[in-house]
Design a protein around this motif. Structure first.
Motif, short mmCIF file in Angstrom:
data_model
loop_
_atom_site.label_atom_id
_atom_site.label_comp_id
_atom_site.label_asym_id
_atom_site.label_seq_id
_atom_site.Cartn_x
_atom_site.Cartn_y
_atom_site.Cartn_z
N GLU A 1 36.36 39.55 39.63
CA GLU A 1 36.59 39.91 41.04
C GLU A 1 36.03 41.32 41.30
O GLU A 1 36.22 42.23 40.50
N GLY A 2 35.33 41.46 42.43
CA GLY A 2 34.77 42.75 42.81
C GLY A 2 33.35 42.98 42.34
O GLY A 2 32.65 43.85 42.86
N GLN B 1 35.01 37.46 45.39
CA GLN B 1 36.45 37.32 45.60
C GLN B 1 36.92 35.99 44.99
O GLN B 1 36.13 35.03 44.94
N PRO B 2 38.18 35.90 44.59
CA PRO B 2 38.67 34.64 44.01
C PRO B 2 38.45 33.44 44.91
O PRO B 2 38.19 32.34 44.44
N LYS C 1 33.15 30.65 39.21
CA LYS C 1 34.55 30.98 39.03
C LYS C 1 34.69 32.49 39.09
O LYS C 1 34.08 33.21 38.31
N VAL C 2 35.46 32.97 40.06
CA VAL C 2 35.69 34.40 40.19
C VAL C 2 37.07 34.70 39.63
O VAL C 2 38.08 34.19 40.14
N LEU C 3 37.09 35.52 38.60
CA LEU C 3 38.32 35.80 37.87
C LEU C 3 39.02 37.01 38.45
O LEU C 3 38.42 38.06 38.62
N ALA C 4 40.32 36.85 38.73
CA ALA C 4 41.11 37.94 39.32
C ALA C 4 41.46 39.00 38.27
O ALA C 4 41.49 38.70 37.06
#
Lengths: 113, 111
Positions: free
Chosen positions: A15-16, A81-82, A110-113
């Motif tokens: 993320e980011g 972003q997730p 897949k966006v990982l938090a």
């Protein structure tokens, strides 16, 4: 004969950070390119497009780059972003013909938090 | 505003049967296209209609046919179903050319 190729079936990003999704095409008649996002159990959702007369198009966090000589385009998502986690399809069309889109096989982001 | 609506959402048919899938485009959209998406692949173009005329046909057998009605809604028909016809069938609409809006699709399972 796969005219539009997405060679990375999956991609994981924090993320980011920036997500970069790539797409290659073989047909030099293609002059209009699009990116669609697809969540499970939903139809593809239009994200951003680019005409072959441009090499960059930007819409908020999404930017598409087109390199005609390399027959390559990429989608940049900044910041990731997730909620961006989905399957992303690249599509191409030749506007002088029928308005059909040729889709790639998709990249699962897949966006990982 | 209602998006592109497709019916039914899910369908199970037996080999050899015939199926009709329906699509209502976004109000004001005159172009409708049909795509088939097999698991793990991108959508594949089947037909495009504009102002009730067929404007394009993909590499699908004659068992696949479609039509567009005066209200711009559309039907996709598939005859003599095969197991390989099992897929998500997507309808998309547009005012003219480009930037199609897709429906959620009809999931067809042939057994």
């Amino acid at each position: 004969d796969q005219q539009v190729k997405q060679n990375s079936p999956s991609l994981s990003v924090q993320e980011g950070r920036i997500s970069i999704l790539n797409c290659d095409y073989t047909n030099s008649m293609f002059d209009y390119f699009l990116w669609y996002k697809k969540y499970p159990a939903e139809g593809p959702t239009f994200l951003i497009s680019i005409s072959s007369i441009k090499d960059k198009n930007e819409d908020g966090r999404f930017t598409v780059f087109l390199n005609k000589s390399a027959k390559h385009l990429s989608l940049h998502i900044v910041p990731s972003q997730p909620g961006d986690s989905a399957v992303y399809f690249c599509a191409a069309s030749a506007t002088s013909g029928t308005y059909k889109y040729i889709f790639g096989t998709g990249t699962r982001l897949k966006v990982l938090a | 505003d209602a998006g592109v609506t497709q019916s039914p959402t899910h369908l199970i048919k037996t080999r050899g049967q015939q199926v009709t899938l329906r699509c209502s485009p976004i109000s004001g959209h005159k172009s409708v296209s049909w795509y088939q998406q097999v698991l793990g692949q991108g959508p594949q173009f089947i037909f495009q209609y504009y102002e009730k005329e067929e404007r394009g046909r993909g590499n699908f057998p004659d068992r696949f046919s479609a039509r567009q009605f005066p209200n711009y809604s559309s039907e996709l028909n598939v005859n003599a179903l095969l197991l390989g016809d099992s897929a998500l069938y997507l309808c998309a609409s547009s005012r003219g050319q480009g930037d199609y809006t897709f429906g959620s699709g009809t999931r067809l399972t042939v057994v």
